[in-house]
Scaffold this motif. Structure first.
Motif, PDB file in Angstrom:
ATOM      1  N   TRP A  20     106.488   1.601 -49.439  1.00  0.00           N
ATOM      2  CA  TRP A  20     107.776   2.283 -49.390  1.00  0.00           C
ATOM      3  C   TRP A  20     108.649   1.863 -50.569  1.00  0.00           C
ATOM      4  O   TRP A  20     108.431   0.801 -51.171  1.00  0.00           O
ATOM      5  CB  TRP A  20     108.488   1.958 -48.076  1.00  0.00           C
ATOM      6  N   GLU A  41     113.328   3.983 -47.244  1.00  0.00           N
ATOM      7  CA  GLU A  41     113.438   4.875 -48.398  1.00  0.00           C
ATOM      8  C   GLU A  41     114.485   4.405 -49.408  1.00  0.00           C
ATOM      9  O   GLU A  41     114.614   4.995 -50.477  1.00  0.00           O
ATOM     10  CB  GLU A  41     113.800   6.293 -47.922  1.00  0.00           C
ATOM     11  N   ARG A  51     104.093   6.062 -45.741  1.00  0.00           N
ATOM     12  CA  ARG A  51     103.682   5.631 -47.076  1.00  0.00           C
ATOM     13  C   ARG A  51     103.019   4.266 -46.954  1.00  0.00           C
ATOM     14  O   ARG A  51     103.442   3.436 -46.148  1.00  0.00           O
ATOM     15  CB  ARG A  51     104.881   5.509 -48.021  1.00  0.00           C
TER      16      ARG A  51
END
Length: 346
Positions: free
Chosen positions: A74, A198, A71
């Motif tokens: 994040w 995450e 990503r």
């Protein structure tokens, strides 16, 4: 030229022609004046020419796609740099060559970029790719060329070539009952780093030990000396652990028609270094050790009567299949049911 575009400092790749963008990338890949000995002809023609003194070429390819493999931003606030993606592109591909017991000689790189991608991000990617090759120890490897394209998300594909320099490649299919199961590199750290990325724990609040785990996810450190060392030592089977110790171990077991039995004490030892993240997030670190990939360590099997190369540590054994038993991975005789990464199922 738009009024806000400076000739020497364009903001986005859409403001440059392909040749202008390449002129910014090539010097950062050290392609002007430096090539590995295997590169006979680098960029400038329709294809590169790579020497193959061994008579055999080991080749692998891997891709990173935005929002699938990384990503740009994040959940914990970390912003993925081009340097991260370039380094990881080098690491994961060099590791595949390493897992065959071979040495990388050259790479070709294909970039797909949205027009709004900052030029500085792409330059940073080239720097990361070059740094990954050099700092991971792939001294005979260099970038021989590649391709640029336009798309809706960033995609980086790298094909890497290697040589065996005599001898045979180490395959997944050679493990034999009685062999020692050994590991080189780290395992679980990249998964711990991914869990931190995450999470909702702000990246600015994590401590140096947690940041070190996050860095392994963004910039893996595959043990590139381990593959050739294992081949020379007589390894019977080997593979790169990119999708998890259990999932990749099951692949080796299936190819060889055996059972891999992991030592729980060794697994516990491997999990100890993950405490900074496991305590922080309340996660059992064995989940990361057994199911986490992207450290790009090596899982290998060796005959029991040889000395393991210094970079390897014994973590289990290879056993024959029992009656009506299927190949797979066990922990002290019990089936290991922790999975790993699946690009299509996860």
């Amino acid at each position: 030229m738009p009024e806000d575009r400076q000739p020497g400092n364009p903001g986005a790749v859409g403001e440059l022609s392909e040749s202008e963008l390449l002129s910014r990338i090539f010097p950062r890949l050290d392609m002007e004046g430096r090539h590995g000995s295997a590169v006979v002809l680098g960029p400038g023609d329709d294809a590169a020419i790579i020497a193959s003194p061994d008579g055999r070429t080991v080749i692998s390819i891997d891709t990173q796609v935005q929002d699938q493999d990384f990503r740009l931003l994040w959940p914990n606030g970390y912003r993925t740099t081009g340097y991260d993606v370039g380094w990881k592109a080098a690491a994961q591909n060099l590791s595949d060559i390493n897992a065959m017991g071979a040495t990388a000689t050259s790479m070709v790189v294909s970039l797909t970029l949205p027009p709004e991608t900052p030029v500085s991000w792409v330059e940073d990617l080239a720097d990361g790719l070059t740094a990954g090759i050099r700092e991971l120890g792939a001294v005979d490897c260099s970038v021989a060329g590649g391709d640029l394209g336009r798309g809706r998300e960033i995609s980086v594909s790298v094909a890497v070539l290697g040589t065996l320099s005599g001898g045979d490649a180490v395959l997944r299919s050679g493990a034999r009952p009685g062999d020692v199961l050994a590991f080189a590199g780290t395992v679980g750290r990249a998964a711990a780093g991914l869990a931190l990325l995450e999470s909702d724990r702000d990246v600015t609040t994590i401590n140096p030990e947690q940041r070190a785990l996050l860095d392994v996810q963004c910039r893996p450190l595959p043990p590139l000396s381990a593959g050739p060392a294992a081949r020379l030592a007589g390894a019977t089977a080997m593979l790169d652990v990119s999708d998890g110790l259990v999932r990749d171990g099951a692949r080796l077991a299936s190819a060889s028609g055996v059972v891999l039995d992991l030592d729980p004490q060794e697994l516990k030892r491997l999990a100890e270094c993950l405490a900074p993240a496991s305590d922080f997030l309340g996660t059992d670190p064995l989940v990361w050790v057994l199911g986490g990939g992207e450290d790009h360590g090596l899982l290998a099997t060796f005959p029991p009567d040889i000395q393991l190369p210094p970079v390897f540590t014994a973590i289990g054994s290879v056993q024959a299949l029992g009656t009506n038993e299927s190949p797979g991975v066990k922990i002290s005789g019990h089936t290991a049911d922790t999975g790993g990464w699946d690009h299509f199922a996860d």
